[in-house]
Design a protein around this motif. Structure first.
Motif, mmCIF file in Angstrom:
data_model
loop_
_atom_site.group_PDB
_atom_site.id
_atom_site.type_symbol
_atom_site.label_atom_id
_atom_site.label_comp_id
_atom_site.label_asym_id
_atom_site.label_seq_id
_atom_site.Cartn_x
_atom_site.Cartn_y
_atom_site.Cartn_z
ATOM 1 N N GLY A 1 0.826 -1.191 0.000
ATOM 2 C CA GLY A 1 0.000 0.000 0.000
ATOM 3 C C GLY A 1 0.863 1.244 0.000
ATOM 4 O O GLY A 1 2.048 1.224 0.360
ATOM 5 N N LEU A 2 0.278 2.363 -0.423
ATOM 6 C CA LEU A 2 1.013 3.630 -0.415
ATOM 7 C C LEU A 2 1.321 4.050 1.024
ATOM 8 O O LEU A 2 0.451 3.971 1.891
ATOM 9 N N PRO A 3 2.545 4.520 1.299
ATOM 10 C CA PRO A 3 2.874 4.991 2.656
ATOM 11 C C PRO A 3 2.200 6.329 2.987
ATOM 12 O O PRO A 3 2.088 6.682 4.168
ATOM 13 N N VAL A 4 1.792 7.081 1.991
ATOM 14 C CA VAL A 4 1.064 8.330 2.190
ATOM 15 C C VAL A 4 -0.227 8.236 1.357
ATOM 16 O O VAL A 4 -0.198 7.779 0.208
ATOM 17 N N ALA A 5 -1.340 8.660 1.966
ATOM 18 C CA ALA A 5 -2.629 8.523 1.291
ATOM 19 C C ALA A 5 -2.625 9.211 -0.069
ATOM 20 O O ALA A 5 -2.041 10.286 -0.240
ATOM 21 N N THR B 1 2.152 15.187 7.799
ATOM 22 C CA THR B 1 1.256 14.273 7.078
ATOM 23 C C THR B 1 1.498 12.841 7.555
ATOM 24 O O THR B 1 2.645 12.428 7.778
ATOM 25 N N THR B 2 0.432 12.064 7.690
ATOM 26 C CA THR B 2 0.525 10.694 8.193
ATOM 27 C C THR B 2 1.297 9.783 7.242
ATOM 28 O O THR B 2 1.071 9.805 6.028
ATOM 29 N N ILE B 3 2.196 8.990 7.809
ATOM 30 C CA ILE B 3 2.914 7.944 7.075
ATOM 31 C C ILE B 3 2.357 6.613 7.559
ATOM 32 O O ILE B 3 2.272 6.368 8.775
ATOM 33 N N ILE C 1 2.299 5.002 11.319
ATOM 34 C CA ILE C 1 3.563 4.666 11.970
ATOM 35 C C ILE C 1 4.435 5.903 12.200
ATOM 36 O O ILE C 1 5.343 5.893 13.025
ATOM 37 N N ALA C 2 4.164 6.995 11.472
ATOM 38 C CA ALA C 2 5.014 8.186 11.605
ATOM 39 C C ALA C 2 4.361 9.377 10.918
ATOM 40 O O ALA C 2 3.240 9.276 10.406
ATOM 41 N N GLU C 3 5.121 10.528 10.929
ATOM 42 C CA GLU C 3 4.633 11.746 10.281
ATOM 43 C C GLU C 3 5.744 12.355 9.433
ATOM 44 O O GLU C 3 6.925 12.310 9.804
ATOM 45 N N VAL C 4 5.358 12.920 8.301
ATOM 46 C CA VAL C 4 6.308 13.480 7.338
ATOM 47 C C VAL C 4 7.135 14.617 7.974
ATOM 48 O O VAL C 4 6.615 15.419 8.753
#
Length: 399
Positions: A271-275, A310-312, A367-370
């Motif tokens: 899946g893409l790590p960022v939406a 941004t959500t990762i 799991i993380a943020e940009v």
């Protein structure tokens, strides 16, 4: 520097240890999964103990290095005092030589004065003897024995000269004796003072020399101790790397067990790590122009530019095998998905890591943020796919 090297070795151990032998079966019951978890905890416990051992050794090395630095400062101070004391000794020796020369000159003057005193005393004694041999003749008898007034004046003038000469002789004798005594005492005092100062300076220099030699011995012992500790640290570091590899292998084993006991990820699409819609691809896999050097260089992943924070998301189910700072990638998360596939998410913002090592994650979980930590020129996530520990183009794996 030592900690950075050790951290790099540990990260390398994690990546290298994440490979899974192909001859290991994926069938695992819940009991075997529990067994794996127990073994993993035991390895983690030993690894933490080993990390503590490394930390304590590093602290001991730092303490020894501080002692060496302090001792070097002390040696410099002692050396300065030794030089100052030697200068003082040299000056005192010059003063002693000058005073000794003055003493020799004073002795010559003393001998000359004594000779003058002796000559005057001889003259006086000769006069007294002459007067004694001629009988008792007073100055009045000499005057009254004059043949006429002219003779009287002549005799009067002669007696006056004799009296003046005798008086001058006595005064010169007294003055010479006083000068001799004063000079002799003064020079003797100076010699005594200088001799005392010289003895004191020589004693101080001897003590400083002793301290300096002792400090050199201590310095050599500290250097030897530091070398021994460095050897211990190297050994502990290698043991820690081995435990880290064992931990990574055990994580991989757990991934296999979890994949066998559930319908989780088995190496299919990621899946893409960022939406979708929240990023743009800013750099692809392969050769590109390095933004820092301007030269052509390899790029082992893809970059997805997105606003800070941004959500990762996890690209698939798996276990976190690294969550921390890695040179170049900055704040980084690595997830083991199968015996072949591992993913890396780099340049996460400060405080943006939301998972920990050993944690199981599911596809699409945050799991993380940009961010833009490490070797980065702007907010984005660097995404790498490792297949059998070799970076491959992520694009064919992404949905």
């Amino acid at each position: 520097m030592r900690k950075k090297i050790l951290l790099t070795l540990l990260i390398a151990g994690l990546v290298a240890g994440s490979a899974i032998p192909t001859n290991v079966t994926w069938a695992a019951s819940k009991a075997s999964l529990d067994k794996i978890n127990r073994e993993l905890k035991e390895i983690q416990k030993k690894r933490e103990q080993q990390k503590q051992q490394v930390k304590q050794t590093e602290e001991k090395i730092s303490a020894v290095q501080k002692e060496q630095k302090d001792l070097q400062t002390e040696l410099m101070q002692i050396d300065l005092r030794r030089n100052e004391t030697q200068k003082k000794l040299d000056k005192l020796e010059v003063q002693m030589n000058e005073t000794t020369e003055k003493a020799a000159q004073a002795q010559d003057n003393l001998d000359e004065a004594k000779e003058r005193v002796a000559q005057r005393e001889t003259l006086l004694k000769t006069r007294v003897k002459s007067m004694y041999e001629r009988g008792k003749v007073s100055y009045l008898d000499v005057l009254l024995g004059s043949s006429d007034f002219g003779d009287f004046l002549t005799r009067m003038e002669g007696l006056q000269l004799i009296l003046e000469q005798d008086t001058r002789i006595l005064e010169d004798n007294m003055r010479d004796k006083e000068t001799i005594e004063v000079k002799k005492k003064e020079i003797d005092h100076q010699l005594t003072v200088y001799a005392g100062m010289l003895d004191e300076a020589e004693s101080l220099k001897a003590e400083l020399d002793k301290q300096y030699k002792h400090s050199l011995v201590v310095k050599a012992e500290l250097k030897k101790k530091e070398s021994a500790l460095e050897e211990d640290l190297e050994q502990y570091g290698q043991q820690l790397i081995a435990l880290t590899k064992a931990e990574s292998d055990k994580y991989a084993e757990r991934v296999r067990a979890m994949s066998s006991s559930s319908s989780g990820y088995k190496g299919g699409k990621l899946g893409l790590p960022v939406a979708d819609g929240q990023f743009r691809f800013s750099s692809g896999f392969g050769m590109r122009t390095d933004p820092f050097t301007g030269r052509s260089a390899g790029h082992n992943g893809v970059d997805m530019a997105a606003p800070k924070g941004t959500t990762i998301m996890a690209a698939a189910n798996g276990v976190v095998i690294f969550a921390g700072y890695s040179n170049g990638f900055g704040n980084t998360v690595m997830i083991k998905h199968s015996d072949e596939i591992t993913t890396l998410y780099g340049h996460i913002r400060e405080g943006g890591i939301k998972v920990s090592v050993g944690q199981s994650v599911t596809k699409g979980q945050k799991i993380a943020e940009v961010g833009s930590t490490g070797r980065s020129t702007g907010n984005h996530v660097h995404f790498t796919v490792y297949k059998n520990d070799v970076a491959v183009n992520p694009m064919p794996y992404l949905k």
